[in-house]
Design an enzyme around this catalytic site. Sequence first.
Site: not given
Length: 497
Positions: A279, A290, A353
């Site tokens: 990032k 997060d 995910r």
Amino acid sequence: MELVVKSVAAASVKTATLVLPVGENRKLGTVAQAVDQACEGAISAVLKRGDLAGKPGQTLLLQNLSGLKAERVLLVGSGKEEALGDRAWRKLVASVAGVLKGLNGADAVLALDDIAVSNRDAHYGKYRLLAETLLDGEYVFDRFKSQKAEPRALKKVTLLADKAGQAEVERAVKHASAIASGMAFTRDLGNLPPNLCHPSYLAEQAKELGKAHKALKVEVLDEKKIKDLGMGAFYAVGQGSDQPPRLIVLNYQGGKKADKPFVLVGKGITFDTGGISLKPGAGMDEMKYDMCGAASVFGTLRAVLELQLPINLVCLLACAENMPSGGATRPGDIVTTMSGQTVEILNTDAEGRLVLCDTLTYAERFKPQAVIDIATLTGACIVALGSHTSGLMGNNDDLVGQLLDAGKRADDRAWQLPLFEEYQEQLDSPFADMGNIGGPKAGTITAGCFLSRFAKAYNWAHMDIAGTAWVSGGKDKGATGRPVPLLTQYLLDRAGA
């Protein structure tokens, strides 16, 4: 702060501060009129001088009015005669709380029965929002400050209700107190620095909670167990970190043994650098948030335990740290999930995910009534919905509808996004069953599509809380505690509480 409910005449209460509403055009309601009579018209005399217009949230403090046992009377504007909306009601309550915090009174009495709130009943609905606003407003995170916040003088707030509605107001306060407690725990976990709040720390917190509650069983799956179960996607996320991943299982048995459980799955990435797909540096400190999906599941469980809801609930916290190193997962790696499906990892920053998909497969063993996963999953959700509304998707219309309704009732709203079959094609990979990203378009939806492939065995919903889990920058920076109110309301509804 202690909240109590009483049914007594406002004019007779002995308190440091009595709070009364005043409508626009300086109109007094029934309760305020009775108090005005007791102090021989002192309140109406002040209003005639034009010191308070009665606009929502305006305040005027009066001292030592004769004929009253209250040391002070705080007048608060309640606006026009039509009912206030949720937002205006919360702002009014917050305005009152702000004044009370600045006073040296240990207690206050709120006589706000005359204020109507649209789409809220006069007792439970209205006072639930009031109590949550007061209690959540008490939150302070100063654990790492050398100078702690000064103790507040205000210790007790009494809510005056009519006799017919007293029991419902008491129920509202009970529920609000549990929700506020869960939100505070969620915020504490979210605000902790990532050098302290890592997967093992969350596992220890779960064990401590299990020791305190007989109805709660806790199991922690370490990295070896995660690997042995075939959770190739989950395991891959933590490969680059010195902090090993953990799958935390909290099993609450509040219902009958034969009752199928509800399952909450929380994304718990305790720090997300993006991995090899690194990032940008600006704002990366906020990637400690997060794990707020896992934190909100933790907080919801705290509320359920406090209320002792007669349901069975399984909470699965998928915890890992996403770091770059020589052992980290690379773009282009292919992993095999617990379901047997293969995933080409095209971007290591789409890691949430990956821990969730294997955890959703793991959830099948509990034969659940419904599974809801909660995750700070996509920046695309912030672009789509901003910071006011959580994203919601699912494979069952009834479940999605129940969650949307719970969000409205809890004033913790979500908005449904589609999972049309056409979006699934964006996940196609030439080398594996699917890629872990679907290109730049509809990023929140394609993330939901990815997860849906692992949730076909049960009714499932996915909440993307990337925009609602924390506030960025400024004096209010920090975790919000959302969506604990929505999730708790959903479970209250299922429990019939």
